[in-house]
Scaffold this active site. Structure first.
Site, PDB file in Angstrom:
ATOM      1  N   HIS A  38      -1.958  -4.402   3.109  1.00 43.18           N
ATOM      2  CA  HIS A  38      -1.113  -3.604   4.002  1.00 43.18           C
ATOM      3  C   HIS A  38      -0.339  -4.497   4.974  1.00 43.18           C
ATOM      4  CE1 HIS A  38      -0.753   0.832   5.056  1.00 43.18           C
ATOM      5  NE2 HIS A  38       0.061   0.261   5.929  1.00 43.18           N
ATOM      6  N   TYR A  43       0.737   9.054   1.302  1.00 44.18           N
ATOM      7  CA  TYR A  43      -0.531   9.173   2.008  1.00 44.18           C
ATOM      8  C   TYR A  43      -1.087  10.565   1.727  1.00 44.18           C
ATOM      9  CZ  TYR A  43       0.543   5.056   4.902  1.00 44.18           C
ATOM     10  OH  TYR A  43       0.814   3.777   5.349  1.00 44.18           O
ATOM     11  N   LYS A  61      -2.185   1.297  -4.077  1.00 49.78           N
ATOM     12  CA  LYS A  61      -1.776   0.190  -3.215  1.00 49.78           C
ATOM     13  C   LYS A  61      -2.862  -0.072  -2.172  1.00 49.78           C
ATOM     14  CE  LYS A  61       1.982  -1.207  -0.101  1.00 49.78           C
ATOM     15  NZ  LYS A  61       1.209  -1.358   1.146  1.00 49.78           N
ATOM     16  N   TYR A  96       6.494  -3.742  16.397  1.00 48.55           N
ATOM     17  CA  TYR A  96       5.942  -2.819  15.406  1.00 48.55           C
ATOM     18  C   TYR A  96       6.081  -3.400  14.001  1.00 48.55           C
ATOM     19  CZ  TYR A  96       5.568   0.995  12.125  1.00 48.55           C
ATOM     20  OH  TYR A  96       5.207   1.757  11.035  1.00 48.55           O
ATOM     21  N   THR A 135      -1.321   4.875  -1.236  1.00 47.05           N
ATOM     22  CA  THR A 135      -1.922   3.888  -0.353  1.00 47.05           C
ATOM     23  C   THR A 135      -3.383   4.264  -0.114  1.00 47.05           C
ATOM     24  OG1 THR A 135       0.177   3.335   0.705  1.00 47.05           O
ATOM     25  CG2 THR A 135      -1.838   2.854   1.938  1.00 47.05           C
ATOM     26  N   SER A 177       8.720   5.117   1.859  1.00 49.55           N
ATOM     27  CA  SER A 177       7.488   5.454   2.565  1.00 49.55           C
ATOM     28  C   SER A 177       7.427   6.947   2.870  1.00 49.55           C
ATOM     29  CB  SER A 177       7.415   4.664   3.867  1.00 49.55           C
ATOM     30  OG  SER A 177       6.353   5.122   4.690  1.00 49.55           O
TER      31      SER A 177
END
Length: 370
Positions: free
Chosen positions: A261, A136, A237, A31, A162, A113
């Site tokens: 990303h 997000y 971003k 991941y 983002t 995040s």
């Protein structure tokens, strides 16, 4: 207790990755490590740095080097920040708490995040260092507003929106592994939002979440809407085009992050160091320009600064340090990059960040066929 004996051999970011791989589950390592589809952009992010040469200057007084810079009002001792990375408790039980504490110890900026496994409030309380929050935009705009309000109330100093993820890029390793958070780990900022997310019978649970909750209709109007919700500066971003960088300025962005990303979205997109100069030229100093993607050495940082970035962000290197040695590992990764940059500046004849200019870095000439 982790065995401290391998620690002296951890000198480079690649050393930390090898140590991390030995400790992580296959699903967690895949991941963190993988990119989208065939991984072309993932490879190019690093290869593009290798194609750049440093045309160093000599007989410059470099006995003292000043690596400090100021970013959106926050002064940091060196131009290396921590990028937002999801699910850090997959790497270490202390996850984002450990990473933020190590970052604070070194005095630079930690970015949390939205998809963290520790709540933004807990991370804010864990250490006194400066923090930004990566956002997000969800279909549920009330949830998005709530995240912004929570981040501002908790003392985060900027929002990093983002903009390259209307859908999740296909990460083949995650699909094959059936990626999902193990029992006991949750998306701590989104507990209410994750209720009712369909569980994929096959494939990545993260992809299922993004498809069901992220807003794929996000446009430039929404950047302006986000600005109306907060007094915090907003950075975008995921910018790789000069025209998008200029448009970000017109929408009130305080800065842009030249980013693909971590090569996890559109395979075949350009390496970020390749497009950085054009983006920097387009905004012409009117906003902050940062860059991430492929940074593994202090010389990479030097090249990015020469080509127009005020600072770089690192993501996977921090995860490797976290998995290898927890707080100590993150601190050692950041210190290694900082110290490598200091040496590179000395050897390149650059006593200050301002002395690192475009003329210092040139593209290598292709080798002649033999």
């Amino acid at each position: 207790m982790q065995d401290p004996r391998p620690a002296p051999s951890l000198l480079t970011i690649d050393d930390f990755e090898r140590a991390a791989r030995a400790r992580l589950s296959r699903m967690a390592y895949d991941y963190y490590r993988s990119g989208a589809d065939e991984g072309r952009t993932l490879r190019e992010n690093r290869r593009a740095f290798r194609r750049l040469e440093i045309h160093y200057r000599v007989l410059v007084d470099v006995a003292e080097r000043d690596m400090s810079t100021t970013l959106l009002g926050t002064t940091v001792p060196f131009p290396i920040l921590v990028a937002p990375t999801a699910y850090q408790r997959l790497a270490h039980p202390d996850g984002e708490l450990a990473s933020s504490r190590a970052t604070s110890e070194l005095g630079t900026i930690f970015t949390l995040s939205t998809l963290s496994t520790t709540s933004l409030e807990a991370v804010a309380e864990a250490s006194p260092g400066p923090k930004w929050f990566q956002l997000y935009v969800h279909k549920d705009r009330g949830l998005t507003r709530s995240l912004v309000e929570r981040a501002e109330a908790a003392g985060y100093r900027a929002l990093m929106l983002t903009v390259d993820t209307p859908l999740l890029g296909r990460r083949i390793a995650d699909v094959r592994n059936g990626f999902a958070l193990p029992e006991g780990l949750v998306m701590a900022n989104l507990l209410d939002a994750t209720a009712g997310v369909p569980v994929a019978e096959r494939g990545s649970l993260l992809a299922a979440y993004v498809a069901s909750r992220h807003d794929a209709s996000l446009t430039w109007r929404d950047v302006e809407w986000l600005g109306s919700l907060t007094r915090l500066p907003i950075l975008l971003k995921g910018i790789i085009r000069p025209d998008d960088a200029v448009r970000a300025l017109s929408c009130g962005a305080a800065g842009v992050i030249v980013s693909n990303h971590g090569a996890r979205q559109l395979d075949g997109s350009p390496a970020t160091i390749e497009v950085l100069p054009a983006v920097a030229d387009a905004v012409a100093g009117r906003c902050l320009v940062l860059m991430d993607g492929g940074v593994r050495w202090g010389t990479d940082v030097l090249k990015a600064l020469a080509l127009g970035a005020r600072a770089v962000l690192v993501g996977r290197p921090v995860l490797w340090g976290l998995a290898a040695l927890g707080v100590e590992g993150v601190a050692r990764v950041l210190a290694a990059l900082r110290d490598e940059l200091s040496i590179a500046m000395a050897l390149a004849g650059c006593p200050t960040l301002a002395s690192i200019d475009r003329d210092l870095v040139r593209r290598a000439r292709p080798a002649r066929p033999t």
